[in-house]
Design an enzyme around this catalytic site. Structure first.
Site, PDB file in Angstrom:
ATOM      1  N   CYS A 164       0.832  -1.210   0.000  1.00 50.06           N
ATOM      2  CA  CYS A 164       0.000   0.000   0.000  1.00 50.06           C
ATOM      3  C   CYS A 164       0.869   1.264   0.000  1.00 50.06           C
ATOM      4  O   CYS A 164       1.449   1.616   1.023  1.00 50.06           O
ATOM      5  CB  CYS A 164      -0.937  -0.011   1.210  1.00 50.06           C
ATOM      6  SG  CYS A 164      -1.997   1.445   1.293  1.00 50.06           S
ATOM      7  N   CYS A 196      -0.561   4.167   2.142  1.00 47.59           N
ATOM      8  CA  CYS A 196      -0.392   3.947   3.590  1.00 47.59           C
ATOM      9  C   CYS A 196       1.066   4.186   3.993  1.00 47.59           C
ATOM     10  O   CYS A 196       1.333   4.825   4.999  1.00 47.59           O
ATOM     11  CB  CYS A 196      -0.756   2.515   3.986  1.00 47.59           C
ATOM     12  SG  CYS A 196      -2.193   1.839   3.158  1.00 47.59           S
ATOM     13  N   ASP A 197       2.003   3.659   3.229  1.00 51.25           N
ATOM     14  CA  ASP A 197       3.401   3.590   3.682  1.00 51.25           C
ATOM     15  C   ASP A 197       4.383   4.463   2.907  1.00 51.25           C
ATOM     16  O   ASP A 197       5.532   4.602   3.324  1.00 51.25           O
ATOM     17  CB  ASP A 197       3.886   2.126   3.622  1.00 51.25           C
ATOM     18  CG  ASP A 197       3.051   1.220   4.511  1.00 51.25           C
ATOM     19  OD1 ASP A 197       2.554   1.712   5.543  1.00 51.25           O
ATOM     20  OD2 ASP A 197       2.881   0.036   4.173  1.00 51.25           O
TER      21      ASP A 197
END
Ligand code: FAD
Ligand code: NAP
Length: 313
Positions: free
Chosen positions: A134, A137-138
């Protein structure tokens, strides 16, 4: 009291099924979603092909208003995992992770799909410690740093473009020299100066220390290896269908499936079991798009309404 309809999964398909079943007259409808509603598109950094939505918008932005719209018409969202759906006579049983069972006259399965593992050495060990599926997300953890992206489909290329805006350099590793991704996305990738393509190559091993990933070794078709020192590796190598809820105690599936584990449906999203519908990424020949998942959800809902009306009349 038995549910008129149980919807399993709260992505674009499940939420649209929830909107149409409740707005179409079914009174007792619950959508079982194990996490926050919205589905896998909420992990996407950009969506530009949802009709009528212009400008830069994230998947999360797109999905934000959907649950509220459904709840206005009476859809109940229960945040819980469904472990199994079974049928006894003409009633469905929804087995929940808390051990409780709900009865339902009809079921729409919309459990979608989940990111697949690429299968290289170190992938599991470093998952969540430098290996990610992701970028939204990261990605921020690697601001100003170099990262590797694995894959050659729409997800890999779109997320490589996203990461190229945050990171100093993106190495895009793909096992062939042609891409599955849409041609205009491929063009954008090729024009992006800080994306280096490493083609005809696969990841061999991710390595690191107790702080996380420190590098990856990739191997090309001639067996030659290349060591790339990066703190982050993003894998986007496709998805597996979430069909576990349909597996019965004897190991067989509740309804007919194809060899890839996708639910076989007709054009009305009807499965081989009366009263059971499937919608979105988990059905055969799914285009795997938000718009088609939503369309499937609406079609399945209209079928469920007719079925329940006839059954209870
Ligand atoms: P999903 O979105 O997968 O939703 C399924 C839901 O079911 C999930 O919320 C999950 O938590 C829940 N669930 C699963 N099992 C259970 C269970 N046992 N009990 C309870 N709940 C359960 N499509 C586009 O059209 N345009 C794009 O630009 C685009 N970009 C994408 C980018 C990325 C990074 C990804 C991963 C996908 C992208 N897609 C895009 C594809 C799109 O996201 C999917 O086609 C779509 O989300 C499928 O919707 P769905 O409702 O079938 O399933
Ligand atoms: P995908 O299209 O299945 O692509 C997966 C990629 O990973 C392929 O390039 C594949 O290589 C590669 N791959 C698979 N296993 C591998 C392994 N073990 N090691 C290395 N590489 C591996 O998956 P996706 O990109 O996630 O897309 C899934 C679906 O969602 C598609 O239908 C896609 O069109 C859709 N989607 C659409 C959009 C959009 O419309 N903008 C955005 C994202 C996703 P090969 O090419 O050699 O098979």
């Amino acid at each position: 009291m038995a549910l008129d309809c149980a919807i399993i999964g709260g992505g674009p398909a499940g939420l649209t099924a929830g909107l149409y079943t409740t707005r179409g007259g079914l009174e007792n409808v619950t959508m079982f979603e194990k996490g926050m509603p919205g589905g896998q598109i909420t992990s996407s950094s950009e969506i530009e092909n949802y009709p009528g939505v212009t400008g830069e918008i994230t998947g999360m932005d797109l999905m934000m208003p959907w649950p509220e719209q459904c709840q206005k018409f009476g859809l109940v969202h229960e945040m819980i995992e469904v472990t199994r759906v079974s049928k006894d006579g003409d009633m469905f049983h929804i087995h929940k992770a808390d051990g409780k069972i709900e009865e339902a006259h009809s079921v729409i399965i919309c459990t979608g799909s989940s990111p697949r593992r690429a299968g290289f050495k170190g992938e599991e060990e470093f998952f969540g410690k430098g290996v990610s599926t992701c970028a939204t997300c990261d990605g921020f953890f690697y601001k100003g740093k170099e990262v590797v992206v694995i894959g050659g489909g729409d997800t890999a290329l779109e997320e490589a473009l996203y990461l190229a805006k945050i990171c100093s350099k993106v190495y895009l590793v793909h096992r062939r020299d042609t891409f599955r991704s849409a041609p205009n996305t491929v063009e954008r990738v090729k024009k992006t100066e800080n994306i280096e393509l490493i083609l005809n190559a696969v990841p061999d091993e991710v390595y690191g220390d107790n702080m996380g990933v420190t590098g990856i070794v990739v191997k090309n078709n001639n067996g030659e290896t290349r060591n790339i020192e990066v703190p982050g590796v993003f894998t986007f190598v496709g998805n597996d269908v979430n069909n576990q809820t349909l597996i019965q105690e004897d190991g067989t599936f509740l309804c007919d499936m194809n060899e890839a584990g996708q639910v076989i449906v007709d054009i009305s999203m009807r499965t081989s079991i009366e009263g059971l519908y499937a919608a979105g990424d988990m059905r055969i020949a799914a285009p795997k798009q938000v718009v088609s998942a939503a369309g499937d959800g609406a079609v399945a809902a209209l079928q469920a309404i007719s079925y329940v009306d006839e059954k209870l009349s």
